[in-house]
Every structure is written in structure tokens, then in C-alpha cells.
Design an enzyme around this catalytic site. Structure first.
Site, PDB file in Angstrom:
ATOM      1  N   LYS A  31      -8.018 -11.631   6.195  1.00 22.91           N
ATOM      2  CA  LYS A  31      -7.682 -10.889   7.415  1.00 22.91           C
ATOM      3  C   LYS A  31      -8.801  -9.947   7.814  1.00 22.91           C
ATOM      4  O   LYS A  31      -9.168  -9.850   9.003  1.00 22.91           O
ATOM      5  CB  LYS A  31      -6.383 -10.110   7.180  1.00 22.91           C
ATOM      6  N   ASP A  33      10.994   3.692   5.642  1.00 24.53           N
ATOM      7  CA  ASP A  33      10.818   2.316   6.073  1.00 24.53           C
ATOM      8  C   ASP A  33      11.982   1.936   6.983  1.00 24.53           C
ATOM      9  O   ASP A  33      13.101   2.436   6.806  1.00 24.53           O
ATOM     10  CB  ASP A  33      10.767   1.365   4.870  1.00 24.53           C
ATOM     11  N   LEU A  47      -7.188  -1.004  -3.300  1.00 25.25           N
ATOM     12  CA  LEU A  47      -6.337  -1.454  -4.404  1.00 25.25           C
ATOM     13  C   LEU A  47      -6.437  -2.964  -4.580  1.00 25.25           C
ATOM     14  O   LEU A  47      -6.381  -3.712  -3.609  1.00 25.25           O
ATOM     15  CB  LEU A  47      -4.878  -1.087  -4.134  1.00 25.25           C
ATOM     16  N   CYS A  67      -5.912  -9.214   2.190  1.00 26.46           N
ATOM     17  CA  CYS A  67      -7.029  -8.374   2.654  1.00 26.46           C
ATOM     18  C   CYS A  67      -8.263  -9.166   3.070  1.00 26.46           C
ATOM     19  O   CYS A  67      -8.682  -9.106   4.221  1.00 26.46           O
ATOM     20  CB  CYS A  67      -7.403  -7.369   1.564  1.00 26.46           C
ATOM     21  N   LEU A  94     -18.270 -13.231  -9.190  1.00 21.55           N
ATOM     22  CA  LEU A  94     -19.166 -14.375  -9.309  1.00 21.55           C
ATOM     23  C   LEU A  94     -18.491 -15.548 -10.014  1.00 21.55           C
ATOM     24  O   LEU A  94     -19.156 -16.392 -10.610  1.00 21.55           O
ATOM     25  CB  LEU A  94     -20.450 -13.989 -10.058  1.00 21.55           C
ATOM     26  N   VAL A 101       0.827  -1.209   0.000  1.00 23.89           N
ATOM     27  CA  VAL A 101       0.000   0.000   0.000  1.00 23.89           C
ATOM     28  C   VAL A 101       0.858   1.255   0.000  1.00 23.89           C
ATOM     29  O   VAL A 101       0.640   2.191  -0.775  1.00 23.89           O
ATOM     30  CB  VAL A 101      -0.955   0.001   1.209  1.00 23.89           C
ATOM     31  N   LYS A 110      15.577  -2.718   1.951  1.00 21.76           N
ATOM     32  CA  LYS A 110      14.493  -2.343   1.050  1.00 21.76           C
ATOM     33  C   LYS A 110      14.662  -0.908   0.554  1.00 21.76           C
ATOM     34  O   LYS A 110      14.458  -0.615  -0.628  1.00 21.76           O
ATOM     35  CB  LYS A 110      13.135  -2.500   1.747  1.00 21.76           C
TER      36      LYS A 110
END
Length: 437
Positions: free
Chosen positions: A263, A31, A153, A260, A250, A12, A36
């Protein structure tokens, strides 16, 4: 244009930072992972997302995005608008684990030297914003306004969703702060939902819970189709034509996964329970999804005598195509179950190359995975599998050569024309073949 800080360069946070820089804002991404940050400084994305690395290189070249660690000092890193986009993993009791959110909020509140707006981009339970305001921000040495700005997203389509989103949700008790955050998205043509903090937080959870419900519902209908002989493809098409329902989400299969839906549905169920409400529908959604991913194993147990002597290919580890994310992927459950049955398991995924699942042998190509196996289970709807040369596959597999299509993404006629036994979810004659043994 605004001076923006984004804390957290996970999925995100990195998308948010790069896209805000692309539309003209000055962005600092922060971060704690130094490796990273060094990777990002070279223009290399730590996650796979179509188009992201190209956009990252573009924004770095423009000078509108930089990368730092907290060691550089929060006082010098905080812009006028600060997004918090750190992880909120699931705790053992099903609740969202907010320790990273609380930790970073406390740190920046304590060290801030100028007023700013804190924007919560992490997915947090309703009530979190007001709790942070009371417990942390109220004691800060400067004024800090709080805004909830949840993300919507889809992995694999994140850039498209950022620029062409259905809506931008902004929750705040401070109108000026809400207006400032809304202005960040001036380049995005989408409706604004301006509301209070708790409502904004709830919109995020309710959206994911509703989509999860839709998936579990169509999977239950697919299971019914297996029993009564109906075709889930025709059924889902027919009900999706109703504009009140719509065709999205569907597609029957072995259930949802990712970072997502699983959780957030569990967290919403926990929120309801802790507040004294029995969310029976959501509990059923979770139960259906857990059960759905057992279908390939149940089918193979019934279809293949002496399963413990067989070698099985699992095609796909990512929870969906166009991502390397294996969090809550059905494969993570299915592979260990096959190993427990005594099978030798070979796995292949074109992107999720760094993931190892105990008990399984990783393969470099789909053909290596299919060589000598009695069955193939399609877990991820990669285009490579949908267009596979099943005649070639049949020549490499051993009798009885079963294909379980866990995403209903293959052409049954092509698979069966190659002499393979085809099984799927809710397709006539397919899944029942496995049940007949």
C-alpha cells in the site's frame, strides 16, 4: 502521566493504546465497531499478535485502559492527547484513502470542549497534516495542536518494536506539542527525530519504500542466480556482511505483502506522479514484486504435465509468520491462479483460520493438506513447515511430488532425501528443475 485517547482499535491503535497504558498513562480506546469494543472489554484481542492478549489483560486489570464507542460522546472521550489510528486503505488509483482520517478529525474538532493535541498515527501521505490543519482544525472551537507520529511496527514483533524501537519520529510546528508527545515515550530508550510535519510523514513512506526496494533487489539477484547457477543464500550472506548494506531484508522469495509495504509503495508512487515526478525506481520495485509471486505457478506449469488434473497444497495464507494477516499475501494471488489453471487447491495456515479464498478447500492440519497432492507450495515461513517431517509428507503425496519453497526456508537436503523434487528461488539446481519440465 497523561490522559490519552486512541481512536481506532485496529493493529496500530490497539498496540499503541495497550503499550501506553502499560507504561502508566490513562488510555481510552475508541472504535465505531461495538462488537470489537465489547470483545476488548472482556480482555480478548481481535487480532493475533504474540504477547498482546496477555498485556491487554494486565492493563485492563490495572484500570489504566478503557474502551468506548463514539456513541458515548466525543466531548467526554477526548483526553489531552488524542491519537488518530484509523485505516488508510488503498484507493483504486493507488492513493491512500483518507476518508476515515478526515471523518474522525472533523468529528472530534467539531465536538471538542477543551484544547488538546491531535497526534496522527495513521499512515498518511506527505501534506496531509497541513491540509487537515487548514481545512478542519483551524475552524475548531478550541485550540488543537497537530503532531505527526508515524509507527514502525512489524507484525509478529509489534510489542518488541514498540518498546525497543530504532527511533521515535515526531513532526510538528508546535514545539510544546512535540515535547508533550515525546514525553509519552519516556519509558522507551530510543533516539527522537523531532522535525516538521511533512518530513515526519515522508520518513514513514520512505522507510517502507526503501525496505521494499531491498526485498525486490535481492529477488532480482535471486532470479539472476537461477539463470547463471549462483547460490542466492551465499550471495545474500556475502553482500549482507557489508555494514553499509546489512543482512536484513535480504531473504529471497516470492515477494513482500501485508498491510504496509504494498500500500505504501503504491501511495508514494501516486504522490510522486500527482506532483509531476516520475519515480522510476519505485515503479520497478512494485513491478518486480508483482512478478515474483508468479514464480510458483510458472514453475509448476513447467514441472507438472497435465497440471489441470493435479491437486496442489498451498501451505500458509498469512503474509508472514506470527500473524493472521492475509492482506496482500502472495497466497491471495497464487491460489486463484492455480484454480484458473484447473488445479484442485487445498490450503492450510496454523493461525489465519477465518480466511476463505474462493476455489480452495481449507484444511485443519498440514497433513490433511498434503494428503494426495502432486505438489506443495510454501507461502509463509511458519516454523511448522521448516521442521516438517518430509519423509511422512512424501508417503502421502503422489508422483512426481514437488515442493516449491517460496520462502527459501526449508532444508533442501531433507526434502530431497525424502524423495521429493525441490524447487526454490535462486538456489542452485532447485528452481531450474522446475524450468526443465
Amino acid at each position: 502521566m497523561a490522559d490519552v485517547t486512541v481512536i481506532g482499535t485496529g493493529y496500530v491503535g490497539l498496540i499503541q493504546g495497550v503499550c501506553l497504558a502499560d507504561v502508566g498513562h490513562d488510555v481510552t480506546c475508541v472504535d465505531i465497531d461495538e462488537a470489537k469494543i465489547e470483545m476488548l472489554r472482556t480482555g480478548t484481542s481481535p487480532i493475533f499478535e504474540p504477547g498482546l492478549e496477555e498485556l491487554l489483560a494486565k492493563t485492563i486489570a490495572s484500570g489504566r485502559i478503557t474502551f468506548a464507542t463514539p456513541d458515548d460522546g466525543w466531548a467526554d472521550l477526548l483526553g489531552d492527547i488524542v491519537f488518530v489510528a484509523v485505516g488508510t486503505p488503498q484507493a483504486d488509483n493507488g492513493a491512500a484513502d483518507l476518508r476515515f482520517v478526515r471523518s474522525v478529525t472533523s468529528a472530534i474538532a467539531a465536538e471538542a470542549t477543551h484544547p488538546f493535541t491531535l497526534v496522527m498515527k495513521s499512515t498518511v501521505p506527505p501534506g496531509t497534516g497541513h491540509a487537515l490543519i487548514r481545512r478542519t482544525l483551524a475552524d475548531a472551537p478550541v485550540d488543537i495542536a497537530y503532531v505527526s507520529n508515524p509507527e514502525f511496527l512489524r507484525e509478529g514483533k509489534a510489542l518488541e518494536d514498540w518498546y525497543r524501537t530504532d527511533r521515535i519520529v515526531i513532526g510538528s510546528d508546535t514545539p510544546d506539542a512535540a515535547e508533550a508527545v515525546s514525553a509519552l515515550y519516556e519509558a522507551v530508550d530510543a533516539p527522537r527525530v523531532i522535525t516538521d510535519i511533512a518530513s515526519a510523514e515522508t520518513i514513514k513512506y520512505a522507510s517502507n519504500a526503501f525496505l521494499s526496494t531491498k526485498i525486490s533487489f535481492i529477488n532480482e539477484i535471486a532470479n539472476l542466480c537461477d539463470v547463471i547457477g549462483a547460490d542466492i543464500d551465499a550471495v545474500s550472506h556475502g553482500i549482507g556482511m557489508d555494514t553499509r548494506i546489512g543482512p536484513d531484508f535480504l531473504r529471497a522469495g516470492i515477494g513482500y505483502g501485508g498491510s504496509c509495504f504494498p500500500k505504501d509503495t503504491r501511495a508514494l508512487d501516486f504522490i510522486a506522479t500527482i506532483n509531476g515526478y516520475e519515480f522510476s525506481l519505485l515503479k520497478s520495485v512494485i513491478e518486480v514484486n508483482n512478478r515474483q509471486r508468479l514464480l510458483p505457478v510458472i514453475a509448476l506449469v513447467r514441472a507438472l504435465p497435465h497440471l489441470h488434473e493435479r491437486t496442489i497444497a498451498v501451505l500458509g495464507l498469512a503474509f508472514k509468520p506470527d500473524t493472521d494477516d492475509v492482506r496482500e499475501s502472495p497466497a491471495v494471488d497464487i491460489v486463484p491462479l492455480l484454480v484458473e489453471e484447473g488445479c484442485s487447491v487445498k490450503v492450510y495456515d496454523p493461525i489465519a483460520a477465518e480466511v476463505e479464498i474462493p476455489g480452495a478447500t481449507r484444511c485443519a492440519t498440514v497433513w490433511e493438506a498434503l494428503d494426495g497432492v502432486s505438489a506443495a507450495v510454501v507461502i509463509t515461513e511458519w516454523g511448522e513447515f521448516a521442521t516438517l517431517d518430509w519423509e511422512r509428507a512424501a508417503g502421502m503425496m503422489t508422483s512426481p511430488a514437488v515442493v516449491f519453497d517460496g520462502r527459501n526456508c526449508l532444508d533442501p537436503s531433507k526434502v530431497e532425501a525424502a524423495g521429493l523434487s525441490y524447487m526454490a528461488v535462486g538456489r542452485p539446481g532447485a528452481h531450474r528443475t522446475g524450468r526443465s519440465g
